[in-house]
Design a protein around this motif. Structure first.
Motif, short mmCIF file in Angstrom:
data_model
loop_
_atom_site.label_atom_id
_atom_site.label_comp_id
_atom_site.label_asym_id
_atom_site.label_seq_id
_atom_site.Cartn_x
_atom_site.Cartn_y
_atom_site.Cartn_z
N ILE A 1 64.92 93.77 32.95
CA ILE A 1 65.64 95.04 32.86
C ILE A 1 65.32 95.71 31.53
O ILE A 1 65.20 95.04 30.50
CB ILE A 1 67.16 94.81 32.97
CG1 ILE A 1 67.54 94.39 34.38
CG2 ILE A 1 67.95 96.05 32.58
CD1 ILE A 1 68.98 93.96 34.51
N THR A 2 65.20 97.02 31.57
CA THR A 2 65.17 97.81 30.34
C THR A 2 66.29 98.85 30.42
O THR A 2 66.59 99.37 31.50
CB THR A 2 63.83 98.53 30.13
OG1 THR A 2 63.59 99.43 31.22
CG2 THR A 2 62.68 97.54 30.03
N GLY A 3 66.88 99.14 29.28
CA GLY A 3 67.93 100.15 29.21
C GLY A 3 67.70 101.04 28.01
O GLY A 3 67.24 100.57 26.96
N MET A 4 68.01 102.32 28.15
CA MET A 4 67.89 103.27 27.04
C MET A 4 69.09 104.22 27.07
O MET A 4 69.52 104.65 28.15
CB MET A 4 66.62 104.11 27.15
CG MET A 4 65.32 103.34 27.23
SD MET A 4 63.89 104.47 27.23
CE MET A 4 64.21 105.44 28.72
N PHE A 5 69.59 104.53 25.89
CA PHE A 5 70.69 105.50 25.78
C PHE A 5 70.37 106.43 24.63
O PHE A 5 70.01 105.99 23.54
CB PHE A 5 72.02 104.79 25.51
CG PHE A 5 73.23 105.68 25.64
CD1 PHE A 5 73.90 105.79 26.86
CD2 PHE A 5 73.68 106.43 24.56
CE1 PHE A 5 75.01 106.62 26.99
CE2 PHE A 5 74.79 107.26 24.68
CZ PHE A 5 75.45 107.36 25.90
N PHE A 6 70.50 107.73 24.90
CA PHE A 6 70.20 108.74 23.89
C PHE A 6 71.39 109.66 23.70
O PHE A 6 72.03 110.09 24.67
CB PHE A 6 68.99 109.58 24.31
CG PHE A 6 67.72 108.79 24.47
CD1 PHE A 6 66.87 108.58 23.40
CD2 PHE A 6 67.39 108.24 25.70
CE1 PHE A 6 65.71 107.84 23.54
CE2 PHE A 6 66.23 107.51 25.86
CZ PHE A 6 65.38 107.30 24.77
N THR A 7 71.68 109.94 22.45
CA THR A 7 72.66 110.94 22.07
C THR A 7 72.33 111.31 20.63
O THR A 7 71.30 110.87 20.11
CB THR A 7 74.10 110.43 22.25
OG1 THR A 7 75.03 111.49 22.03
CG2 THR A 7 74.40 109.28 21.29
N GLN A 8 73.16 112.13 19.97
CA GLN A 8 72.87 112.53 18.59
C GLN A 8 74.15 112.56 17.78
O GLN A 8 74.68 113.62 17.44
CB GLN A 8 72.18 113.89 18.55
CG GLN A 8 70.82 113.95 19.21
CD GLN A 8 69.70 113.30 18.41
OE1 GLN A 8 68.88 113.96 17.76
NE2 GLN A 8 69.62 111.96 18.47
#
Length: 410
Positions: A380-387
């Motif tokens: 599994i790969t997971g990514m989360f983006f915010t600023q």
């Protein structure tokens, strides 16, 4: 090859996920936007190379009422570090450097490092380092360097006094920065402790000197170009599509941080391999799939499979975790049960980590609350983006993992 906008590529159920449970990711993080904690976010989950969940919510620029979109650009800060580390490992694979080489072979300013013993930042007592800084020390943050923003040690104060906190003095390029860091004491003897630092920025300069190319040229030729990461660079290729940067202000309210965010929207004055890249979810997905694929994705090989496996081993002294050898200061991940490999954190004990994941997970995150992980056991790969600064503002990373793994039912 160009990284296309991400969409769900395969029925989640066919890859062991309960779709209704995956939907909890959106339900949970929408509350972060609705109650004002975040302006926007983007989340991507993949298994066996296939995207099973891809979503975004909120406004990339709240004040301008611009929605977050699949191709929104994000300042990834320290998620730049694994990319720069891979660049160094490419040179290692080609025999152009050894992990045990003293970096003074290419960076003579580090020929005689000194280690802080005691005293104030204005009158520190130092001694000659009994150990040179080696390439592997840079890759593992055991070099003894530091960051000015730590506010935890007299040497941190020295960095700030020289203009190194969340930026660098005006007009300095990477070579000049490295010389300045080399002139200051080390926090500890290289190889004995873990201290999050400018080590990856120094590694980027090492890549430049060894390869004979600027860091941006090397990354483009050897990693970004081959992987089709067309929107990843040291300045946003489209400022109008770049998310606004926010920070946690007084009373835990969210405020705009344009002064810190603006440098990423114009040509970089120095190339920070440790925290200077802007990217998109589709671009960084290509990078995570390369790691998950043992150095190769879609027929494009960046590293050998054994190199990636070696990168994902715990390289801390004695096999310790960060709690045992890491200084108690800012980091992008918890310390218990987590070691450090060559440019990435490595989970050694999920129970001690208190987070749903697998042994051998490779991961890291960025100061603005972005994060990724690669789980070689569950594939599994997971990514989360915010600023949102700082990354410790909310427990986004542990919650995101829990929401992903609770949906896995195979």
């Amino acid at each position: 090859m160009t990284a296309a906008p991400l969409g769900v590529e395969k029925d989640p159920a066919s890859l062991g996920f309960d779709p209704a449970r995956l939907a909890r990711i959106d339900t949970h993080f929408r509350r972060y936007v609705d109650d004002g904690r975040l302006a926007s976010w983007q989340a991507v989950v993949a298994r066996d190379g296939h995207v099973v969940h891809s979503s975004e919510y909120g406004r990339r620029d709240e004040e301008a009422d611009l929605p977050v979109e699949p191709d929104t650009r994000w300042r990834i800060y320290s998620m730049s570090k694994p990319i720069t580390s891979v660049a160094a490992l490419i040179l290692f694979e080609r025999g152009e450097l050894e992990l045990t080489d003293p970096i003074s072979r290419w960076l003579p300013a580090f020929a005689e490092p000194r280690v802080y013993v005691k005293g104030s930042s204005t009158a520190p007592l130092t001694i000659p380092s009994p150990e040179p800084i080696r390439v592997w020390h840079l890759l593992t943050h055991t070099a003894g360097l530091t960051y000015g923003f730590h506010h935890a040690h007299p040497v941190d104060e020295l960095y700030r006094a020289r203009g190194f906190e969340w930026g660098v003095p005006e007009g300095m390029d990477l070579a000049a920065c490295v010389d300045a860091w080399a002139s200051m004491p080390l926090v500890h003897t290289p190889g004995t402790e873990w201290n999050y630092s400018h080590a990856t920025d120094v590694l980027g300069r090492l890549v430049e000197v060894v390869s004979g190319q600027s860091l941006d040229e090397f990354l483009q030729a050897e990693i970004l170009g081959p992987l089709g990461m067309t929107s990843t660079a040291f300045a946003s290729d489209d400022p109008s599509r770049t998310a606004a940067l926010y920070a946690l202000g007084p009373g835990r309210t969210r405020v705009r941080a344009d002064a810190m965010g603006e440098p990423f929207l114009r040509p970089a004055t120095w190339l920070s391999g440790g925290g200077g890249l802007v990217s998109t979810a589709s671009d960084y997905h290509r990078f995570t799939q390369m790691l998950a694929g043992g150095g190769e994705v879609d027929g494009v090989r960046i590293l050998g499979s054994r190199t990636v496996a070696y990168m994902g081993r715990n390289h801390l002294p004695g096999g310790a975790d960060l709690e045992q050898v890491g200084r108690p200061l800012f980091a992008e991940m918890p310390f218990h049960g987590v070691g450090f490999g060559l440019g990435v954190s490595v989970v050694v004990d999920p129970a001690a980590y208190r987070t749903l994941t697998s042994p051998g997970e490779m991961a890291w995150g960025g100061a603005a609350s972005t994060a990724f992980w690669v789980d070689p056991v569950e594939r599994i790969t997971g990514m989360f983006f915010t600023q949102l600064l700082p990354s410790s503002a909310h427990p986004i990373r542990s919650q995101f993992r829990a929401l992903v793994y609770q949906a896995l039912v195979d």
